[in-house]
Structures are given as structure tokens and as C-alpha cells.
Design a protein around this motif. Sequence first.
Motif, PDB file in Angstrom:
ATOM      1  N   UNK A 163       0.830  -1.213   0.000  1.00 35.09           N
ATOM      2  CA  UNK A 163       0.000   0.000   0.000  1.00 35.09           C
ATOM      3  C   UNK A 163       0.863   1.261   0.000  1.00 35.09           C
ATOM      4  N   UNK A 164       1.983   1.225   0.705  1.00 33.69           N
ATOM      5  CA  UNK A 164       2.899   2.360   0.669  1.00 33.69           C
ATOM      6  C   UNK A 164       3.515   2.522  -0.718  1.00 33.69           C
ATOM      7  N   UNK A 165       3.846   1.404  -1.356  1.00 32.96           N
ATOM      8  CA  UNK A 165       4.400   1.471  -2.715  1.00 32.96           C
ATOM      9  C   UNK A 165       3.427   2.197  -3.642  1.00 32.96           C
ATOM     10  N   UNK A 166       2.141   1.885  -3.516  1.00 30.40           N
ATOM     11  CA  UNK A 166       1.131   2.526  -4.358  1.00 30.40           C
ATOM     12  C   UNK A 166       0.944   3.984  -3.981  1.00 30.40           C
ATOM     13  N   UNK A 167       0.787   4.281  -2.703  1.00 26.03           N
ATOM     14  CA  UNK A 167       0.449   5.645  -2.306  1.00 26.03           C
ATOM     15  C   UNK A 167       1.609   6.627  -2.478  1.00 26.03           C
ATOM     16  N   UNK A 168       2.830   6.166  -2.282  1.00 25.18           N
ATOM     17  CA  UNK A 168       3.990   7.063  -2.314  1.00 25.18           C
ATOM     18  C   UNK A 168       4.716   7.102  -3.649  1.00 25.18           C
ATOM     19  N   UNK A 169       4.515   6.093  -4.510  1.00 23.56           N
ATOM     20  CA  UNK A 169       5.238   5.969  -5.788  1.00 23.56           C
ATOM     21  C   UNK A 169       6.743   5.850  -5.578  1.00 23.56           C
ATOM     22  N   UNK A 170       7.139   5.305  -4.444  1.00 16.64           N
ATOM     23  CA  UNK A 170       8.567   5.089  -4.191  1.00 16.64           C
ATOM     24  C   UNK A 170       9.087   3.914  -5.007  1.00 16.64           C
ATOM     25  N   UNK A 259       5.986  -8.535  -4.662  1.00 19.56           N
ATOM     26  CA  UNK A 259       5.001  -7.886  -5.523  1.00 19.56           C
ATOM     27  C   UNK A 259       4.683  -8.750  -6.739  1.00 19.56           C
ATOM     28  N   UNK A 260       5.715  -9.311  -7.353  1.00 20.44           N
ATOM     29  CA  UNK A 260       5.478 -10.179  -8.513  1.00 20.44           C
ATOM     30  C   UNK A 260       4.656 -11.402  -8.127  1.00 20.44           C
ATOM     31  N   UNK A 261       5.002 -12.019  -7.005  1.00 21.70           N
ATOM     32  CA  UNK A 261       4.268 -13.202  -6.557  1.00 21.70           C
ATOM     33  C   UNK A 261       2.816 -12.859  -6.224  1.00 21.70           C
ATOM     34  N   UNK A 262       2.604 -11.702  -5.601  1.00 21.06           N
ATOM     35  CA  UNK A 262       1.241 -11.285  -5.260  1.00 21.06           C
ATOM     36  C   UNK A 262       0.409 -11.078  -6.522  1.00 21.06           C
ATOM     37  N   UNK A 263       1.032 -10.515  -7.547  1.00 16.68           N
ATOM     38  CA  UNK A 263       0.313 -10.311  -8.814  1.00 16.68           C
ATOM     39  C   UNK A 263      -0.077 -11.646  -9.435  1.00 16.68           C
ATOM     40  N   UNK A 288       6.479  -0.921 -11.940  1.00 13.58           N
ATOM     41  CA  UNK A 288       5.215  -0.694 -12.639  1.00 13.58           C
ATOM     42  C   UNK A 288       4.203  -0.017 -11.707  1.00 13.58           C
ATOM     43  N   UNK A 289       4.248  -0.382 -10.428  1.00 12.78           N
ATOM     44  CA  UNK A 289       3.365   0.284  -9.464  1.00 12.78           C
ATOM     45  C   UNK A 289       3.718   1.765  -9.390  1.00 12.78           C
ATOM     46  N   UNK A 290       4.998   2.082  -9.379  1.00  8.53           N
ATOM     47  CA  UNK A 290       5.432   3.483  -9.365  1.00  8.53           C
ATOM     48  C   UNK A 290       4.903   4.218 -10.598  1.00  8.53           C
ATOM     49  N   UNK A 291       5.116   3.642 -11.791  1.00 12.12           N
ATOM     50  CA  UNK A 291       4.611   4.259 -13.023  1.00 12.12           C
ATOM     51  C   UNK A 291       3.103   4.476 -12.943  1.00 12.12           C
ATOM     52  N   UNK A 292       2.404   3.472 -12.454  1.00  7.86           N
ATOM     53  CA  UNK A 292       0.944   3.527 -12.419  1.00  7.86           C
ATOM     54  C   UNK A 292       0.449   4.606 -11.467  1.00  7.86           C
ATOM     55  N   UNK A 293       1.122   4.739 -10.323  1.00  4.46           N
ATOM     56  CA  UNK A 293       0.712   5.760  -9.358  1.00  4.46           C
ATOM     57  C   UNK A 293       0.938   7.166  -9.914  1.00  4.46           C
ATOM     58  N   UNK A 294       2.090   7.390 -10.529  1.00  2.68           N
ATOM     59  CA  UNK A 294       2.373   8.711 -11.092  1.00  2.68           C
ATOM     60  C   UNK A 294       1.367   9.032 -12.192  1.00  2.68           C
ATOM     61  N   UNK A 295       1.059   8.033 -13.024  1.00  4.67           N
ATOM     62  CA  UNK A 295       0.062   8.225 -14.078  1.00  4.67           C
ATOM     63  C   UNK A 295      -1.312   8.543 -13.486  1.00  4.67           C
ATOM     64  N   UNK A 296      -1.666   7.840 -12.422  1.00  2.00           N
ATOM     65  CA  UNK A 296      -2.950   8.078 -11.758  1.00  2.00           C
ATOM     66  C   UNK A 296      -3.015   9.510 -11.209  1.00  2.00           C
ATOM     67  N   UNK A 297      -1.952   9.946 -10.543  1.00  2.00           N
ATOM     68  CA  UNK A 297      -1.932  11.296  -9.978  1.00  2.00           C
ATOM     69  C   UNK A 297      -2.008  12.355 -11.076  1.00  2.00           C
TER      70      UNK A 297
END
Length: 340
Positions: A163-170, A259-263, A288-297
Amino acid sequence: MGVSETPDVVLDGQYKKLYEEYGAFTVDNYDKENSGTRRKAGVKKWLGWCQNEDINPFEVTESEIHQYIRSVNNLADTSVSSLFSSVSMFYLWIIPEDYPIEENPTSDIDLKDHYNLKPQTAEYVKVLRREGRENVKALPKDRITKIFDHMGNPPIRNSLLARLAWQTALRTDEISRIKIDNIDFGKREIRIRSSKLNPEDHPDLYIRRVYYNSNLDELMKDWINKRRAALSPHASDSPYLFLTHQSKQMRPSHISRLIKDAAHDAGIQEPICTDGNGNTRWLVTGHRIRHSRISYLANETPMTLPAIRKMAGHAKISTTQDYITTDWEQVRKDYLRSTS
């Protein structure tokens, strides 16, 4: 001074063993002798730097790759790109072997973007294609968030991490370096040192701030106050937010694997390409989560591009602008919503 003309480096221990094994590989896999010699020289220089800096080549981070590039940045563009290409190809070789490393630490580095170099060598282009950079894409929020409930054990740590990976785009390297003392729980703010930028060139972004939402308060509290100490004997003397039973700090490759295993478990993982050694490159990754979050923002929130750029840690606003959608129907809807 050419790459092969650099002063000789004396390697010891695992560094020497790796170099000798890679040397044997080049004999069998390079048609031209001078190409193999150039690659061996580049890898020897890299392993020599790792040895001098006391860096384990199996645990190297993207940040340390940037340190290495800066250490040779006084050379000509073609020499720097050749050295970088040698390191990237070394990890393309080593990952399928029986070694404890799963991620190529060079895969998200672009010499042109980060260092204004113009390495137009065929070899460099080939490495980028192998890494699947042409296939980089953002995924919608509802797809990314499906991994949150599939992060495996320990569930509190891993759910907070995703969740931090998604919210922070770190970046995964940056997530692994979050220190508890650098979290302002009142502001829900995390101070983090960039894994890419040079402090001399970007003093305002080298230490940047990212933010998380109030819906992580209880999860953060539960992890730090209860579960963290119960999980690891290193909890009392580790400054890092995320650690393991065996180590004071989670490795970026460990985060990437989770992350890969969870996907996969969430049913949203898919292959996008193979690298030069036939290894699968996966769609859902930490980056990819980082890219997706920045795109979402950039496309679905009122957050301004300058603010997104600072939170993402982009050296140039043009990098942030690349995330803006070209969906004209969305542009039309946004216009109608914002005007009367």
C-alpha cells in the motif's frame, strides 16, 4: 582512455570468481574477440569498484549503480555508455545462473534521461530492448490494488509495504531504505533520499518528501508497535521500517519478488517480453506500481504536475509530463467538467 586501457584491477574472493566465470562465458558467446575483451574489461572495472566500495554484487541497488556511473562520468559519453552496457549485460548473464539475485539493478536507468548522455551504440540499444523498456505502461488503480490482499506472510508487513508502494510511488530501493525516524506520523510524511539524483545537481530533490493517506494509520501502528518486534530479533537495533527475520533491512529484490508473486496470486500477472537470455519480464513489478501511481496522480487527480514531479523525484518536469494521457475523450470530459 578506452575501457580496455584502464589500469589493471586486482580482484579477490567472490569478485575474482565471478570475473573468471564471466570470462569463460564471453569466450563461448562472443563471435568477435574484441567484443568479448571489451565486455570483460567493463565487468572487471565494475567488480573492482564493488570490491573497493565493499559492495556485494548480488545485493547492489540502483542507487549504487548511479554512484558507479558518477565515478566514471569524467570519461567520454561512449566510454560511459560502454561501461554501463557491460554492467547491464553482466546482470543479464548472472540472473539465470545459480546466484542470489533476481532483479537487474540497471533496468530502470536511462543514461540519456539521467545524465544527458547520448549513447547511440547498437549494444546499448540492444540492452534496453532486452529489458523491455519499450513496453513500459501504467496500469489502472483497480488492477494494482488487487495485489493488496495477496501479499503473503507476514500479512501486516507485506500489506503495508504494497500500500505504501502505491500511495507514495517510491522505488523498491527507496522503500527498503525508509527509516522510522524519517516518518512524521502527524503529517503522514516520509523523508527519503533519492536513489537516482545527485545532491549537487538537485539539492531540493535529493532528500524529498512523499505522503501516505490516513487509511494506513492503523496498519502502520500495528506493524511498528507490535508485529515488527515479534517478527524479527533485529527490530530493536534496526532503523528501517521494513526488515526480515534474518536481516535488519529488506532487500529491494525481496520487495520486488513479493510484488510479482502477489500479482500472480491475484491473477493479474502476465509476461510482456523476454530478455536476451530468454528470461521472462513480467508486467506487474514494483516499478510498474510506481509508473501507475504517477500516471494516476497526473491524469485522475487535481494534483499539479510540479507537485507530482517533486513527490516522484523527477529531475525534469518533462519526465513527469510523459505520464499525461493522450486520451482525447478524457481531455474533453475534463474540459466540460471544469468550465461552464
